[in-house]
Scaffold this motif. Structure first.
Motif, PDB file in Angstrom:
ATOM      1  N   HIS A 554       0.819  -1.215   0.000  1.00 59.73           N
ATOM      2  CA  HIS A 554       0.000   0.000   0.000  1.00 59.73           C
ATOM      3  C   HIS A 554       0.850   1.261   0.000  1.00 59.73           C
ATOM      4  N   GLU A 598      -0.555  -4.436  -6.794  1.00 56.00           N
ATOM      5  CA  GLU A 598      -1.110  -3.213  -6.206  1.00 56.00           C
ATOM      6  C   GLU A 598      -2.102  -2.619  -7.197  1.00 56.00           C
ATOM      7  N   LEU A 640      -1.084   4.815  -2.920  1.00 57.50           N
ATOM      8  CA  LEU A 640      -1.196   4.227  -4.256  1.00 57.50           C
ATOM      9  C   LEU A 640      -1.932   5.143  -5.236  1.00 57.50           C
TER      10      LEU A 640
END
Length: 681
Positions: A554, A598, A640
């Motif tokens: 993250h 991600e 992100l």
């Protein structure tokens, strides 16, 4: 007159508050009293839903004569293993080293310096099956203490020194590679029971962490064998008596290899883990059966374990009143054909007996049967079966209910938060996400102090005095990370980071990267407990590795990723040899091998239809350990999202792995392909 336990918060300790035994809680004062009186300490460890703990309490601790012996010659200390897993762990290690086995109630005799010298579990009130009576044990220990004290203390000192030299193999500093993961899968295949599902023989415990590994391994490599073991085990468990066919949820374990007869206690941690397992199985296969079991289990937790404060209680007892005043294991759950007829009438009772496997001989005790689903359901009329199920469930609710341990344990609530958040998101059940959020709010409000340090337990809105252990920090962080992905609220990522900061500074060996179950500044016991292997729930060690890895994905934090990789060295050592006991570590290793991926989803608002479609697709991706962040281009809640923009004015998803990002997509189908494609080795 109540003893000192009357002031405790643990339901287990409170059950002993009216014993004639002059109990002390675990405390420095108890050992100071033993030194003052020059007597040994009886340490009795158990938990609220433990059947044999209740039996020994009734037979011995409620007995006036036995209590008189204890009060005169010992200082008696009662511990709830769920409140003090550290105390339980260090003395259970001693019990197992000395006797080759362990269990609860755990009965250990200690010097006033807390050093153990005599061990056991349950002792009967009279000699039985080669076991001495509890009174005989007390007399033997008393005589040894009074006539051979120097010998006793020498033995105790040697035991403590031996425990101090029992080192864990931390493994190579390198993370598990493809070879180790393949060896672990082969070892599981050898132990797999192809006829009944699960691993090994009786008793059979739900292998939740192993199933998570199998699902992740399938997602990453495409291994059909891994998926088959996971799918078939889940099917057999859910059709067996270990699964509550009326009310949802799972019992602790099956006493037989076929999942028929459970040990009837229902634990929060089992149900949280299994709820997530079945939700993930549905995500991988689309199985309607898995969807139903996941939702039934989630509904059970909310209906029967949720507390008034919004947390989740620890357990339901195995025993309950059978209607005659006797406490009997399974009384709440089992049925005879006659009981079916009383509720349903002849025709529907015959249908129910066929559907649920209720026989005249019974599958349990005294002609009663545990409900199962031994045949395929499609041959029965679904509407009629639902009517039968509803009426039986209503009638069962009139029976005396099993006792509930209302203690809120931080770690197990973390597991429940993750399960309910994801299940609610997958199946469009915002009420389940709300329940997860309510539990998370309680943990922040009541269990976290101003330094974000955790209290392990609370009850009735009052925090317990015991400090959180590694599994509390790890599992609560895991729950908060799942909640952050599901809700899009970055505050949960923040809280996870605060907890993981404690893991890095207070629980991690800076030299080896190994993890301890207690903090460096915690109460010093005879040994600092440290165990990387799973028990009923993921070990704190591997749970921390997973949360550290997720947080690193993250945030891009190199410190957290490095800590996760160092912690996984033990999985490299143990995974190929004992995969059943380090399943969560193997699952985390799968996430590391996959990246983890991600996913950033940006849109004009969380309620935008196209944004919601991308976000749902991201959450349903099977890539092991993938993290999801969702927000607007201006949002600063998730790292992100930094620099992520809409694409031609439309919501877009960005997928990255190992510092490389795919081209952003506005198409949910393309995103699905990107997240559900096996990458192989």
């Amino acid at each position: 007159m109540p003893n000192r336990l009357a002031h405790e918060t643990s339901p287990y300790l409170l059950q002993h508050a009216d014993n004639p035994v002059d109990w002390w809680p675990w405390s420095g004062e108890a050992f100071a009293e033993a030194r003052r009186r020059e007597v040994p300490v009886l340490l009795s460890v158990g938990y609220s839903s433990c059947h044999w703990c209740h039996v020994m309490a009734h037979e011995s601790f409620e007995d006036q004569d036995t209590a008189a012996v204890l009060n005169e010659h010992f200082v008696s200390v009662k511990v709830d293993r769920e409140e003090r897993p550290d105390v339980d762990a260090v003395y259970m290690e001693a019990v197992q080293a000395a006797t080759g086995q362990g269990g609860w109630p755990m009965t250990v005799f200690l010097t006033p310096d807390a050093e153990p010298f005599y061990f056991g579990t349950y002792f009967p009130p009279a000699p039985r099956h080669g076991m001495p009576s509890f009174r005989q044990v007390l007399e033997g220990v008393r005589q040894a203490w009074e006539t051979r004290r120097e010998e006793v203390t020498d033995v105790a000192g040697k035991i403590v020194r031996d425990l101090a030299h029992r080192e864990i193999d931390y493994g190579a500093p390198r993370v598990p590679g493809e070879e180790e993961l393949t060896q672990a899968l082969l070892a599981l295949t050898r132990e797999y029971d192809p006829q009944r599902g699960g691993f090994g023989g009786a008793p059979k415990f739900p292998p939740s962490m192993v199933i998570e590994f199998l699902l992740r391994h399938h997602a990453r490599t495409g291994s059909e064998g891994a998926l088959q073991m996971a799918r078939d085990t889940c099917e057999r468990m859910a059709r067996g008596g270990i699964h509550d066919q009326l009310g949802g949820g799972f019992a602790r374990y099956s006493v037989d290899r076929d999942w028929v007869v459970p040990h009837f206690e229902k634990m929060l941690y089992d149900n949280a883990l299994l709820c997530r397992v079945y939700a993930h199985l549905w995500r991988a296969t689309g199985s309607e059966f898995a969807r139903r079991v996941a939702l039934d289990t989630a509904d059970f937790m909310v209906r029967e374990l949720r507390t008034a404060e919004g947390g989740f209680a620890s357990a339901l007892d195995a025993d309950s009143d059978d209607g005659t005043g006797r406490h009997v294991e399974g009384a709440y759950y089992v049925w005879t054909p006659e009981q079916l007829r009383e509720v349903l009438g002849e025709e529907d009772a015959e249908l129910a007996a066929q559907y649920f496997g209720v026989t005249e001989e019974g599958t349990f005790e005294h002609g009663a049967s545990v409900l199962q689903l031994p045949v395929q359901e499609g041959v029965f009329d679904a509407g009629r079966i639902e009517s039968v199920r509803r009426r039986l469930f209503g009638k069962r609710a009139e029976r005396p209910a099993p006792g509930r341990d209302d203690k809120v344990v931080a770690a197990w609530n973390g597991l429940a938060i993750a399960a309910l958040a994801e299940t609610g998101a997958y199946f469009d059940r915002p009420d389940l996400v709300d329940a997860a959020t309510g539990a998370a709010d309680l943990l922040v409000r009541l269990h976290m102090d101003e330094h974000a340090a955790l209290h392990r337990t609370s009850k009735d809105g009052r925090a317990g005095a015991n400090a959180g252990v590694l599994e509390d920090y790890a599992d609560v962080a895991e729950g908060f990370l799942a909640l952050a992905s599901v809700t899009g609220e970055g505050v949960w990522l923040e809280f996870a980071g605060l907890l993981l900061g404690h893991v890095l500074t207070r629980f991690t060996d800076p030299e080896s990267g190994a993890l301890y179950d207690t903090a460096a500044d915690a109460e010093q016991l005879i040994r600092r407990p440290q165990d990387p292997t799973d028990n009923a729930a993921p070990s704190g060690w591997t749970a921390a590795a997973g949360a550290l890895l997720g947080y690193a994905a993250h945030t891009g934090s190199e410190a957290h990723r490095t800590a996760a990789e160092r912690a996984l060295g033990v999985v490299r050592a143990l995974g190929p040899r004992v995969p059943r006991f380090i399943g969560w570590g193997l699952a985390v290793a799968e996430a590391l091998r996959d990246g983890p991926r991600e996913v950033a989803v940006v849109g004009p608002s969380p309620d935008d239809t196209a944004t919601k479609a991308l976000r749902r697709t991201a959450l349903l991706g099977t890539a092991p350990g993938a993290v999801v962040a969702c927000g607007t281009p201006e949002s600063d809640e998730f790292p992100l999202l930094a620099g992520r923009t809409l694409v031609r004015g439309e919501p877009a998803a960005y997928v990255c792995r190992d510092f490389t990002c795919d081209a952003p997509t506005t198409d949910p189908d393309r995103l699905r392909t990107a997240l559900n494609t096996a990458l192989g080795g």
